[in-house]
Design an enzyme around this catalytic site. Structure first.
Site, short mmCIF file in Angstrom:
data_model
loop_
_atom_site.label_atom_id
_atom_site.label_comp_id
_atom_site.label_asym_id
_atom_site.label_seq_id
_atom_site.Cartn_x
_atom_site.Cartn_y
_atom_site.Cartn_z
N ARG A 46 -0.15 -7.96 -14.65
CA ARG A 46 -1.17 -8.39 -13.68
C ARG A 46 -1.59 -7.16 -12.89
NH1 ARG A 46 1.11 -6.43 -9.92
NH2 ARG A 46 -0.59 -7.16 -8.63
N GLY A 47 -2.66 -7.36 -12.09
CA GLY A 47 -3.28 -6.22 -11.42
C GLY A 47 -4.43 -5.75 -12.31
N ASP A 237 -10.08 -6.69 -7.36
CA ASP A 237 -10.18 -7.17 -8.75
C ASP A 237 -11.58 -7.02 -9.30
OD1 ASP A 237 -7.57 -8.51 -7.90
OD2 ASP A 237 -7.71 -8.76 -10.08
N ASN A 247 -10.58 -9.87 -4.05
CA ASN A 247 -9.19 -9.41 -4.15
C ASN A 247 -8.27 -10.60 -3.89
OD1 ASN A 247 -7.25 -7.25 -4.53
ND2 ASN A 247 -6.78 -7.45 -2.36
O1 MRU Z 1 -3.21 -12.00 -9.37
P1 MRU Z 1 -2.90 -10.54 -9.44
O2 MRU Z 1 -1.51 -10.21 -9.07
O3 MRU Z 1 -3.33 -9.93 -10.77
O4 MRU Z 1 -3.85 -9.89 -8.33
C1 MRU Z 1 -3.82 -8.51 -8.14
C2 MRU Z 1 -4.65 -8.05 -7.01
O5 MRU Z 1 -5.28 -8.82 -6.32
C3 MRU Z 1 -4.74 -6.58 -6.79
O6 MRU Z 1 -4.99 -6.29 -5.45
C4 MRU Z 1 -5.88 -5.97 -7.64
O7 MRU Z 1 -5.81 -6.40 -8.96
C5 MRU Z 1 -5.86 -4.49 -7.59
S1 MRU Z 1 -4.47 -3.81 -8.43
C6 MRU Z 1 -4.65 -2.12 -8.40
#
Ligand code: MRU
Length: 355
Positions: A46-47, A237, A247
């Site tokens: 994720r991320g 995101d 985000n």
């Molecule tokens: O649901 P996730 O854990 O994938 O969400 C991640 C985020 O919201 C992060 O802030 C974003 O992807 C940036 S990661 C460098």
């Protein structure tokens, strides 16, 4: 150790299984496109940047495991695999961006036959992964200039090495400042409901020896009001062309509190996350995940709500550009109006291109 790597001997896409952290550091070796799509969907990876790299390698996997004897046959398979990967999570811009890059690299080599296409697709996926690390280090260098020695910062979700291929974006900024000898203290938002702050950011900060304390998401406003906080740092995101930032859920309320307390709100964002095709944040698709993530204790399945209770679980929110002090990108710190500063920043070549 990178979060996402290519394992030629499989062939396989190797991922750190983020669902197991902090209890266990284990990796998965995924040998089918469907496994990669499921790993993204279920947040084993994720991320936004890590999702992009995983999808790129997933497409390379489709190429390497395909038995197609012609370019046309291989191309059809690649397109259908890209379609499946694209549906795995809707919000992160890097997913579609990475798939389009890999497809484009393959398309250019179609006249040379399937072996050339396979090689080009894999090489492009590897390039995306390698570039991500360089991008993050550049973001870290630019962003660290905004943090003074002794600063306390609030960080939301996880934007570290785990959320990228390596190093991190917003957490990379904190990491660079720490490496420069600045004493940075991090207030880590726990980040309900998946607890990326408590489980992942705290784990990364501990490994790096960066002082931190975990706070509940609702406590952030309290610390901002007390004047304890020098800056709020988040990732993204997907960012729309006008600067609106999607985000992790809770980011918008954090930005509102930061503005009220006159604390700068920085969004560390690789250019690949900026989707200039979208006029505003209203056009960003917001993933709504299963209600069980809210109704049960994270990943344990233990209920915390009365039987039959319903829940809503948007995974992201949109913070309007007017609440964002600056974007920290690999091209520098960009300030409003964002469309103009982005256009100027994109004029030059990337800082590492000359080396
Ligand atoms: O649901 P996730 O854990 O994938 O969400 C991640 C985020 O919201 C992060 O802030 C974003 O992807 C940036 S990661 C460098």
């Amino acid at each position: 150790m990178r979060t996402v790597t290519w394992q030629a001997s499989g062939p396989a896409v190797q991922l750190i299984d983020q669902r197991a952290l902090p209890a266990e550091l284990k990796t998965l070796a995924l040998t089918t496109v469907e496994d990669v799509a499921e790993a993204i969907r279920d947040m084993a990876v994720r991320g936004a940047p890590a999702i992009g790299a995983a999808a790129a390698f997933g497409l390379a996997l489709a190429g390497q495991t395909s038995t197609a004897a012609s370019s046309e046959g291989l191309w059809e398979e690649l397109q259908s695999s890209a379609g499946r990967l694209r549906l795995s999570r809707p919000t992160a811009a890097n997913l579609g961006w990475a798939l389009d890059r890999v497809l484009q690299a393959g398309r250019q080599r179609l006249p040379e036959g399937p072996a050339a296409v396979r090689a080009a697709v894999l090489a492009e996926a590897q390039r995306i992964a390698d570039e991500d690390v360089q991008v993050n280090r550049a973001i870290g260098r630019y962003g660290a200039e905004l943090l003074h020695d002794g600063a306390t910062v609030i960080h939301h979700c996880n934007t570290g090495a785990l959320a990228t291929v390596d190093y991190g974006t917003a957490l990379g900024v904190i990491r660079t400042a720490h490496e420069q000898g600045k004493r940075i203290h991090v207030l880590v938002d726990e980040t309900r409901p998946r607890l990326q702050g408590t489980r992942l950011t705290a784990w990364e900060l501990q490994q790096l020896g960066i002082p931190f304390e975990i706070i509940t998401d609702g406590a952030a406003g309290h610390f901002l009001r007390r004047g304890d906080v020098a800056a709020v740092l988040v990732g993204a995101d997907r960012v729309a062309g006008n600067g609106d930032v999607a985000n992790k859920i809770g980011t918008y309320m954090l930005a509102l509190a930061a503005l009220d307390c006159q604390v700068p709100f920085y969004c560390a964002v690789p250019i690949s996350t900026i989707d200039t095709r979208l006029a505003s944040g209203a056009a960003i698709p917001i993933e709504e995940r299963d209600a069980s993530e809210v109704l049960e204790l994270e990943l344990s399945g233990l209920p915390i709500a009365p039987p039959g209770a319903r829940a809503r679980n948007p995974a992201f929110d949109v913070t309007p550009a007017r609440l964002v002090t600056a974007w920290i990108t690999e091209r520098g710190v960009l300030r409003p109006p964002f469309a103009k500063s982005l256009a100027t920043a994109l004029e030059g070549s990337p800082p590492w291109a000359s080396s």
